[in-house]
Design a protein around this motif. Structure first.
Motif, PDB file in Angstrom:
ATOM      1  N   MET A  45       0.834  -1.195   0.000  1.00 25.24           N
ATOM      2  CA  MET A  45       0.000   0.000   0.000  1.00 25.24           C
ATOM      3  C   MET A  45       0.879   1.259   0.000  1.00 25.24           C
ATOM      4  O   MET A  45       0.696   2.165  -0.818  1.00 25.24           O
ATOM      5  N   VAL A  46       1.834   1.279   0.922  1.00 23.36           N
ATOM      6  CA  VAL A  46       2.711   2.445   1.048  1.00 23.36           C
ATOM      7  C   VAL A  46       3.566   2.599  -0.200  1.00 23.36           C
ATOM      8  O   VAL A  46       3.705   3.700  -0.754  1.00 23.36           O
ATOM      9  N   PHE A  47       4.100   1.483  -0.647  1.00 22.78           N
ATOM     10  CA  PHE A  47       5.021   1.486  -1.784  1.00 22.78           C
ATOM     11  C   PHE A  47       4.344   2.024  -3.039  1.00 22.78           C
ATOM     12  O   PHE A  47       4.859   2.924  -3.700  1.00 22.78           O
ATOM     13  N   VAL A  48       3.134   1.532  -3.333  1.00 16.91           N
ATOM     14  CA  VAL A  48       2.455   2.004  -4.547  1.00 16.91           C
ATOM     15  C   VAL A  48       2.087   3.477  -4.417  1.00 16.91           C
ATOM     16  O   VAL A  48       2.176   4.237  -5.380  1.00 16.91           O
ATOM     17  N   SER A  49       1.715   3.895  -3.211  1.00 19.56           N
ATOM     18  CA  SER A  49       1.296   5.284  -3.050  1.00 19.56           C
ATOM     19  C   SER A  49       2.461   6.246  -3.251  1.00 19.56           C
ATOM     20  O   SER A  49       2.243   7.420  -3.540  1.00 19.56           O
ATOM     21  N   LEU A  50       3.683   5.761  -3.087  1.00 21.51           N
ATOM     22  CA  LEU A  50       4.841   6.640  -3.249  1.00 21.51           C
ATOM     23  C   LEU A  50       5.364   6.659  -4.683  1.00 21.51           C
ATOM     24  O   LEU A  50       6.293   7.399  -5.003  1.00 21.51           O
ATOM     25  N   GLU A  51       4.767   5.843  -5.542  1.00 20.42           N
ATOM     26  CA  GLU A  51       5.255   5.781  -6.914  1.00 20.42           C
ATOM     27  C   GLU A  51       4.635   6.869  -7.781  1.00 20.42           C
ATOM     28  O   GLU A  51       3.544   7.371  -7.473  1.00 20.42           O
ATOM     29  N   THR A  52       5.299   7.170  -8.865  1.00 22.10           N
ATOM     30  CA  THR A  52       4.681   8.052  -9.847  1.00 22.10           C
ATOM     31  C   THR A  52       3.749   7.206 -10.706  1.00 22.10           C
ATOM     32  O   THR A  52       3.833   5.980 -10.713  1.00 22.10           O
ATOM     33  N   HIS A  53       2.858   7.878 -11.423  1.00 25.35           N
ATOM     34  CA  HIS A  53       1.852   7.135 -12.169  1.00 25.35           C
ATOM     35  C   HIS A  53       2.487   6.174 -13.172  1.00 25.35           C
ATOM     36  O   HIS A  53       2.042   5.042 -13.336  1.00 25.35           O
ATOM     37  N   GLY A  54       3.554   6.617 -13.826  1.00 23.12           N
ATOM     38  CA  GLY A  54       4.194   5.760 -14.813  1.00 23.12           C
ATOM     39  C   GLY A  54       4.883   4.561 -14.196  1.00 23.12           C
ATOM     40  O   GLY A  54       4.907   3.477 -14.785  1.00 23.12           O
ATOM     41  N   GLU A 256      -8.889   2.578 -16.252  1.00 30.09           N
ATOM     42  CA  GLU A 256      -7.470   2.720 -15.948  1.00 30.09           C
ATOM     43  C   GLU A 256      -7.337   3.161 -14.497  1.00 30.09           C
ATOM     44  O   GLU A 256      -7.315   4.352 -14.195  1.00 30.09           O
ATOM     45  N   ALA A 257      -7.320   2.181 -13.591  1.00 27.84           N
ATOM     46  CA  ALA A 257      -7.315   2.518 -12.168  1.00 27.84           C
ATOM     47  C   ALA A 257      -6.010   3.216 -11.808  1.00 27.84           C
ATOM     48  O   ALA A 257      -4.926   2.685 -12.053  1.00 27.84           O
ATOM     49  N   PRO A 258      -6.078   4.435 -11.235  1.00 31.41           N
ATOM     50  CA  PRO A 258      -4.859   5.128 -10.816  1.00 31.41           C
ATOM     51  C   PRO A 258      -4.412   4.578  -9.465  1.00 31.41           C
ATOM     52  O   PRO A 258      -4.761   5.113  -8.415  1.00 31.41           O
ATOM     53  N   TRP A 259      -3.636   3.509  -9.499  1.00 36.59           N
ATOM     54  CA  TRP A 259      -3.346   2.776  -8.265  1.00 36.59           C
ATOM     55  C   TRP A 259      -2.628   3.611  -7.226  1.00 36.59           C
ATOM     56  O   TRP A 259      -2.844   3.452  -6.032  1.00 36.59           O
ATOM     57  N   ASN A 260      -1.754   4.518  -7.674  1.00 36.66           N
ATOM     58  CA  ASN A 260      -1.024   5.309  -6.676  1.00 36.66           C
ATOM     59  C   ASN A 260      -1.963   6.250  -5.927  1.00 36.66           C
ATOM     60  O   ASN A 260      -1.863   6.407  -4.723  1.00 36.66           O
TER      61      ASN A 260
ATOM     62  N   PHE B 133      -7.565  -5.053   1.466  1.00 35.53           N
ATOM     63  CA  PHE B 133      -8.023  -6.011   0.450  1.00 35.53           C
ATOM     64  C   PHE B 133      -7.740  -5.479  -0.952  1.00 35.53           C
ATOM     65  O   PHE B 133      -7.336  -6.229  -1.837  1.00 35.53           O
ATOM     66  N   ILE B 134      -7.932  -4.170  -1.129  1.00 37.17           N
ATOM     67  CA  ILE B 134      -7.614  -3.586  -2.431  1.00 37.17           C
ATOM     68  C   ILE B 134      -6.119  -3.719  -2.699  1.00 37.17           C
ATOM     69  O   ILE B 134      -5.691  -4.059  -3.801  1.00 37.17           O
ATOM     70  N   SER B 135      -5.331  -3.495  -1.643  1.00 36.87           N
ATOM     71  CA  SER B 135      -3.886  -3.628  -1.793  1.00 36.87           C
ATOM     72  C   SER B 135      -3.505  -5.060  -2.176  1.00 36.87           C
ATOM     73  O   SER B 135      -2.668  -5.280  -3.049  1.00 36.87           O
ATOM     74  N   ILE B 136      -4.141  -6.032  -1.530  1.00 36.61           N
ATOM     75  CA  ILE B 136      -3.842  -7.431  -1.851  1.00 36.61           C
ATOM     76  C   ILE B 136      -4.264  -7.742  -3.281  1.00 36.61           C
ATOM     77  O   ILE B 136      -3.563  -8.439  -4.023  1.00 36.61           O
ATOM     78  N   HIS B 137      -5.392  -7.184  -3.678  1.00 33.36           N
ATOM     79  CA  HIS B 137      -5.868  -7.373  -5.052  1.00 33.36           C
ATOM     80  C   HIS B 137      -4.795  -6.942  -6.062  1.00 33.36           C
ATOM     81  O   HIS B 137      -4.518  -7.641  -7.039  1.00 33.36           O
ATOM     82  N   TRP B 138      -4.197  -5.802  -5.809  1.00 34.96           N
ATOM     83  CA  TRP B 138      -3.181  -5.291  -6.740  1.00 34.96           C
ATOM     84  C   TRP B 138      -1.861  -6.042  -6.586  1.00 34.96           C
ATOM     85  O   TRP B 138      -1.148  -6.287  -7.551  1.00 34.96           O
ATOM     86  N   MET B 139      -1.574  -6.430  -5.340  1.00 37.76           N
ATOM     87  CA  MET B 139      -0.343  -7.169  -5.047  1.00 37.76           C
ATOM     88  C   MET B 139      -0.311  -8.496  -5.805  1.00 37.76           C
ATOM     89  O   MET B 139       0.745  -8.980  -6.188  1.00 37.76           O
ATOM     90  N   LEU B 140      -1.476  -9.088  -6.023  1.00 37.17           N
ATOM     91  CA  LEU B 140      -1.550 -10.396  -6.666  1.00 37.17           C
ATOM     92  C   LEU B 140      -1.782 -10.289  -8.170  1.00 37.17           C
ATOM     93  O   LEU B 140      -1.988 -11.300  -8.841  1.00 37.17           O
ATOM     94  N   ASN B 141      -1.744  -9.063  -8.691  1.00 37.72           N
ATOM     95  CA  ASN B 141      -1.885  -8.884 -10.128  1.00 37.72           C
ATOM     96  C   ASN B 141      -0.787  -9.667 -10.849  1.00 37.72           C
ATOM     97  O   ASN B 141       0.383  -9.601 -10.480  1.00 37.72           O
ATOM     98  N   GLY B 142      -1.183 -10.409 -11.904  1.00 40.90           N
ATOM     99  CA  GLY B 142      -0.223 -11.293 -12.572  1.00 40.90           C
ATOM    100  C   GLY B 142       0.908 -10.542 -13.236  1.00 40.90           C
ATOM    101  O   GLY B 142       2.036 -11.023 -13.298  1.00 40.90           O
ATOM    102  N   GLN B 143       0.609  -9.317 -13.737  1.00 37.82           N
ATOM    103  CA  GLN B 143       1.600  -8.633 -14.545  1.00 37.82           C
ATOM    104  C   GLN B 143       2.448  -7.651 -13.748  1.00 37.82           C
ATOM    105  O   GLN B 143       3.660  -7.625 -13.870  1.00 37.82           O
TER     106      GLN B 143
END
Lengths: 295, 307
Positions: A45-54, A256-260, B133-143
């Motif tokens: 969670m923390v790691f993705v939030s600190l990333e840039t969109h690309g 296109e979910a903006p995960w960050n 749960f959303i985080s786990i969802h993305w964590m398990l993304n295949g790509q």
């Protein structure tokens, strides 16, 4: 004979010490695995939030260009999905506060009447409450939704508040009754002899003495309302009446979910309950074990 | 003044033999007191009638038609869902509870760092469910998920698409998520149970030479068994209605193969717009739910003080 014992002890001691060190080492190794297991989804969670969109769509395992920009975008509502973030945050707070207050009020009044005043046939009410506690909320969701529409509360925050109160009060009544047993009933009687009305006994004697249980149950109700998703999702449909989790889950369905941004939103949303949890942890665990252990 | 009141109260309140612990107010409720007592309990009765009784009755009425059930039982998705629910509850709850039992033993250790570790260990329980749960969802993304990235960096293995290729991988992910989220909670409960076991019993066992496994089998487990059973029953009931884990981790996919009763019911009601079918779907859990509730109530009644 004594020589034999001394000999035995002398032989055994180093072995024993080694074994002790080995178990300690195994425990530490196990603890490391446990920490990794526990922290990984939170780290993600923390790691993705600190990333840039690309950078989200790369195979990094730590942020290549760590930045707090996502948080800033969430806080300034600078993305079309986050347009009403603060509004939704306020909705969450409103629901949490109202649920806590009503749960404490309704629950303590009911358990005062049943447990202290010993209202005749009050056990029926407490059993009904206990039965509600074991109805899975998701099973009741569909008829609950239909009924809220009948009550004219569709897309209204109060529909959610009533739902959360419904599921928090049984636990409240249960805990209050358990805890109330420890308060001597002579106090009530003394007050009555002095001419106090039941309302005064409730306000001036019962409530102050119940403070620890009130804190435990209040924390429980607040966290329940803050963390619940299904009823908020069903009952709140417009962008302005939504709460944070509902808005967050909407992201998932976008192309296109903006995960960050999502993760930044998730972290901001998760911080208040974590703070409340760790602040009231002891009280809450005491309440839980009171319910769970004593039955 | 108050002390005399106390004394007077004590003198008046002769202990009644029939109700030693929880006595009613002396002399019962008089006149206006009865009105007060009713007024105090009315708000909860109102909540119960308006938001529990009425919805339950309405739900029973919605799902009363037998045609709905024949429709369900001829639907392969529904049948698969039942299997998923049984697997999710059966495996998830038991693995989790057994893990919690072992973990509670681990946290009984008296090292200086166990307390700190416990604070970290309860994080999954403290953090709200949905973000994780959303985080786990993305964590398990295949790509692009973290898990497969780590697998690639460490072992040069191309990890599978955990959530979108195979039903069993996806279901396993949901069960693992469930264990991750809820094991800490039950560990804390069982830990409290263990701490309530008097130390003298262990001392006595020590004198008799019991250590390790035998100490656990002959002292800890018999004393903890009841609590363990109650926790397992309660957890089974809760997990039968679990919605968020499946909804956010797999979303019922791939190809609707990992739904459980709760998520399928909501899907029927809101996506397929067949609320009656949704109600019927969750109602089919009642034959399992009701006996569990009855057993639990019995257990709770018979084990008031005994741990």
């Amino acid at each position: 004979m004594s020589a034999v014992t001394a000999d035995g002890v002398a032989k055994r001691r180093p072995n024993y010490r080694l074994r002790r060190k080995l178990t300690e080492a195994a425990a530490v190794a196990f603890a490391c695995v446990l920490v990794i297991w526990t922290v990984t989804p939170i780290y993600n969670m923390v790691f993705v939030s600190l990333e840039t969109h690309g950078d989200v769509f790369t195979s990094n395992i730590w942020p290549a260009h760590p930045t707090l920009k996502s948080f800033w975008i969430v806080l300034t509502e600078d993305y079309w999905y986050l347009q009403y973030f603060w509004h939704q945050f306020a909705n969450s707070i409103y629901i949490g506060a109202a649920t806590t207050f009503i749960t404490l009020l309704v629950g303590s009044l009911a358990s005062f009447s049943i447990g202290r005043m010993r209202l005749k046939n009050g056990w029926i009410v407490s059993n009904a409450a206990l039965l509600t506690y074991v109805i899975p909320a998701s099973f009741l969701a569909i008829p609950f939704y239909s009924i809220m529409i009948k009550y004219g509360l569709a897309n209204n925050l109060w529909a959610v508040i009533f739902a959360e109160v419904t599921f928090a009060t049984p636990y409240a009544i249960f805990i209050f009754q358990q805890y109330g047993v420890s308060i001597p009933i002579e106090l009530d009687e003394a007050a009555r002899i002095d001419g106090a009305s039941p309302l005064q006994v409730y306000l001036l004697i019962y409530l102050p003495l119940m403070a620890p249980a009130l804190v435990a149950v209040g924390t429980y109700a607040l966290l329940l309302a803050w963390n619940e998703y299904l009823y908020q999702f069903m009952l709140l449909s417009s962008v302005k009446s939504m709460t944070v989790p509902v808005a967050l889950a909407q992201f998932l369905n976008s192309d296109e979910a903006p995960w960050n941004y999502m993760m930044a939103t998730a972290i901001i949303y998760a911080i208040p309950p974590i703070a409340v949890y760790y602040a009231f942890r002891r009280r809450m665990t005491a309440g839980l074990t009171m319910g769970g252990v004593k039955g | 003044m108050s002390s005399t009141t106390f004394e007077a109260a004590r003198e008046l309140a002769a202990p009644s033999p029939s109700l030693p612990r929880r006595r009613r107010w002396r002399g019962g409720l008089q006149g206006s007191e009865f009105t007060w007592a009713i007024a105090f309990v009315v708000p909860y009765i109102g909540v119960f009638v308006a938001f529990v009784l009425y919805p339950v009755a309405y739900g029973l009425w919605m799902g009363h038609s037998p045609a709905l059930y024949s429709e369900l039982f001829s639907d392969p998705i529904y049948l698969r869902t039942v299997v998923n629910t049984v697997l999710f509850v059966g495996i998830g709850v038991n693995l989790k509870m057994f893990g919690a039992l072992l973990m509670s033993g681990f946290f009984m250790r008296k090292s200086w760092w166990t307390k700190g570790l416990l604070l970290i260990y309860v994080l999954p329980w403290a953090v709200p469910a949905l973000p994780t749960f959303i985080s786990i969802h993305w964590m398990l993304n295949g790509q692009w998920g973290l898990v497969n990235n780590v697998l690639w960096d460490l072992f040069h293995i191309d990890g599978p698409g955990w959530l979108d290729t195979s039903r069993w991988l996806a279901l396993g992910s949901v069960i693992t998520t469930h264990i991750w989220k809820w094991m800490p909670f039950w560990t804390v409960i069982l830990l409290a149970g263990r701490m309530a076991i008097p130390q003298e019993l262990y001392d006595a066992a020590d004198v008799d030479g019991a250590t390790g496994v035998r100490r656990f089998a002959h002292v800890t487990f018999p004393l903890l068994a009841n609590l363990y059973l109650i926790c397992t029953l309660l957890s089974t009931i809760f997990v039968l209605g679990e919605f968020n884990e499946v909804y956010f981790v797999t979303g019922g996919g791939p190809a609707l193969s990992t739904h459980v009763l709760a998520t399928l019911g909501i899907r029927d009601a809101f996506q397929v717009a067949r609320p009656d079918l949704g109600v019927a779907t969750v109602m089919t859990a009642l034959p399992l739910l009701i006996p569990l509730v009855i057993i639990l109530m019995r257990k709770l009644q018979t084990t008031e003080v005994q741990l």
